[in-house]
Design an enzyme around this catalytic site. Structure first.
Site, short mmCIF file in Angstrom:
data_model
loop_
_atom_site.label_atom_id
_atom_site.label_comp_id
_atom_site.label_asym_id
_atom_site.label_seq_id
_atom_site.Cartn_x
_atom_site.Cartn_y
_atom_site.Cartn_z
N LYS A 125 -14.87 20.57 -13.00
CA LYS A 125 -14.96 21.97 -12.61
C LYS A 125 -13.59 22.61 -12.69
O LYS A 125 -12.59 21.99 -12.32
CB LYS A 125 -15.49 22.08 -11.17
CG LYS A 125 -16.88 21.48 -11.00
CD LYS A 125 -17.91 22.30 -11.74
CE LYS A 125 -19.30 21.72 -11.55
NZ LYS A 125 -20.35 22.59 -12.13
N ASP A 132 -15.94 23.29 -16.79
CA ASP A 132 -17.02 24.18 -16.34
C ASP A 132 -16.46 25.20 -15.36
O ASP A 132 -15.97 24.84 -14.30
CB ASP A 132 -18.09 23.31 -15.65
CG ASP A 132 -19.30 24.11 -15.18
OD1 ASP A 132 -19.29 25.36 -15.28
OD2 ASP A 132 -20.26 23.48 -14.69
N GLU A 140 -17.82 25.50 -20.23
CA GLU A 140 -19.18 25.82 -19.78
C GLU A 140 -19.15 27.03 -18.86
O GLU A 140 -18.26 27.16 -18.03
CB GLU A 140 -19.71 24.59 -19.03
CG GLU A 140 -21.07 24.76 -18.42
CD GLU A 140 -21.61 23.42 -17.89
OE1 GLU A 140 -21.17 22.36 -18.38
OE2 GLU A 140 -22.45 23.46 -16.98
N GLU A 180 -27.55 27.10 -17.85
CA GLU A 180 -28.24 26.74 -16.60
C GLU A 180 -28.68 27.98 -15.82
O GLU A 180 -29.63 27.91 -15.06
CB GLU A 180 -27.37 25.85 -15.72
CG GLU A 180 -26.16 26.52 -15.12
CD GLU A 180 -25.40 25.62 -14.16
OE1 GLU A 180 -24.46 24.96 -14.61
OE2 GLU A 180 -25.74 25.58 -12.97
N ASP A 235 -32.12 24.43 -18.28
CA ASP A 235 -32.38 23.97 -16.91
C ASP A 235 -33.89 23.83 -16.78
O ASP A 235 -34.64 24.69 -17.26
CB ASP A 235 -31.83 24.99 -15.92
CG ASP A 235 -32.03 24.55 -14.47
OD1 ASP A 235 -31.04 24.12 -13.86
OD2 ASP A 235 -33.16 24.63 -13.96
N HIS A 269 -28.54 21.02 -18.40
CA HIS A 269 -27.96 21.04 -17.07
C HIS A 269 -28.80 20.14 -16.18
O HIS A 269 -30.03 20.16 -16.25
CB HIS A 269 -28.02 22.48 -16.53
CG HIS A 269 -27.67 22.58 -15.07
ND1 HIS A 269 -28.59 22.98 -14.12
CD2 HIS A 269 -26.53 22.32 -14.40
CE1 HIS A 269 -28.02 22.98 -12.93
NE2 HIS A 269 -26.77 22.59 -13.07
N GLY A 322 -28.32 17.51 -12.25
CA GLY A 322 -27.64 17.43 -10.96
C GLY A 322 -28.54 18.04 -9.92
O GLY A 322 -29.76 17.87 -9.97
#
Lengths: 433, 433
Positions: free
Chosen positions: A220, A248, A274, A301, A324, A351, A353
């Site tokens: 990130k 990202d 991203e 996403e 997503d 995407h 998580g």
């Protein structure tokens, strides 16, 4: 079979306590699901036949998606579900003119439709005794084309052209199914890179990722440039030059700052940037892509629907499309999106998580490999090792690959004990908080 | 002043019974409002000081917007409202990371934010003793610029450039205020053109519109081409060549059919085609615009946010921008949008109708005329004569012009008797239905 009831649950996990999932725009997410159970009048192997699905939120507002799911109940309860007409089932929900007004095809009502449509596919998979990737991959090209809603797409891709693509891919399906069952589908991991983690934890988790067989990790970025330079250098030193590092920004920047920031990170060879900016900004992404090449631009996403995906492809705005499973209208809209991406030759790297997103989205990539794009080249599914223990059929990762699920359904069924304990606000986890 | 409570109401009008508001995509709307009351610890002229606002839906799902309004309550209740920092108030709502996930900046949470932000402006106007158009038009350019959220806009318009625009317009404010008070703001009417009306009713209402001083009317199209040709011919015969006839497809078409259909209507000289396709389709609108010229392309009532407006302008996709008072995040986001439109020289002709949309949006156009674009040329506010009787300070139309409201606030306060009678599902209108 008849759907006798639709049940909606508000389920939340207190992930903000550990800063798991922290990024430049989302400092304290509580991973949550607006969760749907479709009950039928049938059973399989002595157990009642049900469909389970959800959409993903990060805490507050999960109750708004639950309200939106309940708003669809009159269209679902008492309806016959024809597993051969899941496109029709999907369109009946999405074309309800009064509910459509709240989008159209975006926001809470669209996410709610995703939860219900995915639950219907979970149900259809269980009814057929097949995992959803296989249910889809064994459909005739005509059936696959009929899943999609073609409205607003025909200037980029017609159903006729989509049918040709699917027919061209049909002869290779059996061989690719064998390959998938033998090798799995490539994954990358975001576990090392959350913004709230210490440098030591970042380095340790990056090394572990490589040792575990991953060939791509993600960090990130976007809160502080000096921090990002330091963290990316540490990660690059930890993984060596041969491992891809994606970064990202979670929509943090305007166009010019995105380009500037990425130039400062270029010495550490990031693979993709991203969500550099608003997910609605097709022209902004196109400008950023021109400005940051050879770094690739990835997004998706938070793209609301297939109309925005279409334009990202038409405008040459992205190198990588990140679907997503639960933000667009579930399996059916994602089928349209996979067909669009294949037509434009853009690789899809989903995407995942959150809670259950890995479980759900693996079915779409595996279907894509077997029956649509026919390739795993430059394609990886995101993997994050959070919250899988709450699912009946959790993902399995071996040597950096998702193992193709064999159990019937979409892997989206949460354990009854988790549904109860994490129910918001009355489950024991929240009552005692 | 302190906001002591936020109250949300589900209010619905059974308009589908008369086919008022029927169009090619929305056959049976029940005009509805997710309605907000902000109560404060202050009073004016012996009455408690309150702010009233709403977002507009067409029936089912109104409860989802009510749930979204309630989701913001913890950010609003107990908060100090500084009328000099309504931009800050707005950004605190919109930047809540967990609620933002449900958009971002679109759908139910964004419409709910619109209701609350408009209520805050109604409150600020009442506190200052000014109608909101005047409250805005008397702000310093710096204050106006600070209302907007500039994130994602700077590749098209910077706050510095917006400040220049506002400063350039400042010397003419006083004269334009006089003009506005004397003449009102031009309107057009959609009353004749609903799809569910008979030909006789269409002709009669078209003639009445011209007799009432309107120079533009609007017809719904897109369900059946033969019907559209017949109805447009009847309307053109009824109003004569000097009156503009806009047509509105309410998102019915893909790109190629939009162009074909409009070519068939060209002999009757339609002025603009409104919502030919998906409101998300910037590139599609641009292609349609190239294909239907000299007919103009108009859209905006369903554009989710300023990022999509920005792209419509950057891509040269529209001739006319149709803001909606309650779909983007209320006054603050509409201020950003008015500045964008002025920078690109595109006239703003607001969407109205529904319930209370005329009341709310007139303030934005009047502010635009006085302080932003400085012009009413080719600019008209939509007018529909439905449901005004439910408002404390209904719009007044004289000779095809909106009369500038003089009462403090945003004209968005519904009568208490209407709020009670049309409450869904327990008000008397619905209980007895």
């Amino acid at each position: 079979m008849k759907i006798v009831s639709l049940e909606a649950h508000d389920v939340r996990f207190p992930t903000s306590r550990e800063l798991d999932g922290s990024d430049a725009m989302n400092p304290d997410p509580d991973y949550s699901a607006a969760y749907v159970v479709l009950r039928t009048d049938e059973s399989r192997d002595g157990r009642p036949l049900e469909g389970h699905g959800f959409c993903f939120t990060i805490g507050r507002g999960n109750e708004v998606c639950v309200a939106a799911i309940n708003a669809y109940a009159p269209l679902v309860e008492g309806a016959e579900l024809d597993p051969g007409d899941l496109g029709g089932f999907s369109r009946r929900l999405l074309h309800d003119s009064q509910l459509r007004w709240l989008g159209p095809e975006k926001g809470a009502v669209h996410m709610a439709a995703a939860a219900i449509i995915n639950a219907a596919f979970d149900l259809a998979g269980k009814a057929a005794g097949l995992p959803v990737w296989r249910l889809l991959a064994e459909m005739a090209p005509e059936q696959i084309v009929d899943l999609a809603d073609w409205r607003y797409l025909t200037d980029a891709l017609t159903p006729e052209r989509a049918l040709e693509l699917l027919r061209d891919a049909a002869p290779g399906r059996a061989a690719r199914t064998e390959t998938l069952l033998a090798r799995g589908y490539p994954a990358y991991t975001t576990t090392p890179g959350w913004l709230g983690y210490t440098d030591d934890k970042l380095v340790r988790l990056s090394r572990e990722a490589v040792a575990d067989g991953f060939t791509q990790i993600k960090l990130k970025v976007g809160a502080d440039l000096d921090d990002d330079v330091r963290r990316l250098r540490l990660a690059r030193d930890a993984v060596g030059p041969g491992v891809r590092i994606a970064v990202d920004a979670n929509q943090r920047w305007d166009v010019a700052p995105a380009i500037e920031w990425m130039r400062a990170l270029e010495p550490f060879a990031p693979y993709w940037i991203e969500e550099p900016t608003s997910p609605d900004d097709v022209l902004g992404h196109a400008a950023i892509r021109r400005g940051v090449a050879p770094v690739k631009v990835a997004t998706g996403e938070h793209i609301a629907n297939r109309v925005l995906v279409k334009q990202m492809l038409q405008a040459g705005a992205i190198d990588v499309l990140q679907i997503d499973a639960c933000r667009v209208a579930g399996v059916t809209e994602n089928v349209a999106i996979l067909l669009l991406a294949a037509a434009y030759g853009v690789p899809v790297c989903p995407h995942a998580g959150g809670v259950g997103l890995c479980e759900a989205v693996q079915h779409l990539s595996m279907f894509d490999f077997v029956a649509v794009s026919g390739s795993t080249e430059d394609r990886v599914i995101e993997y994050v090792d959070h919250l899988h223990e709450h699912f009946e059929d959790p993902v399995r990762i071996v040597q950096g690959h998702y193992v193709a699920p064999g159990a019937p359904g979409m892997s989206t069924q949460m354990k009854a004990t988790s549904l109860a304990a994490y129910a918001h606000p009355d489950g024991e986890i929240w009552r005692n908080h």
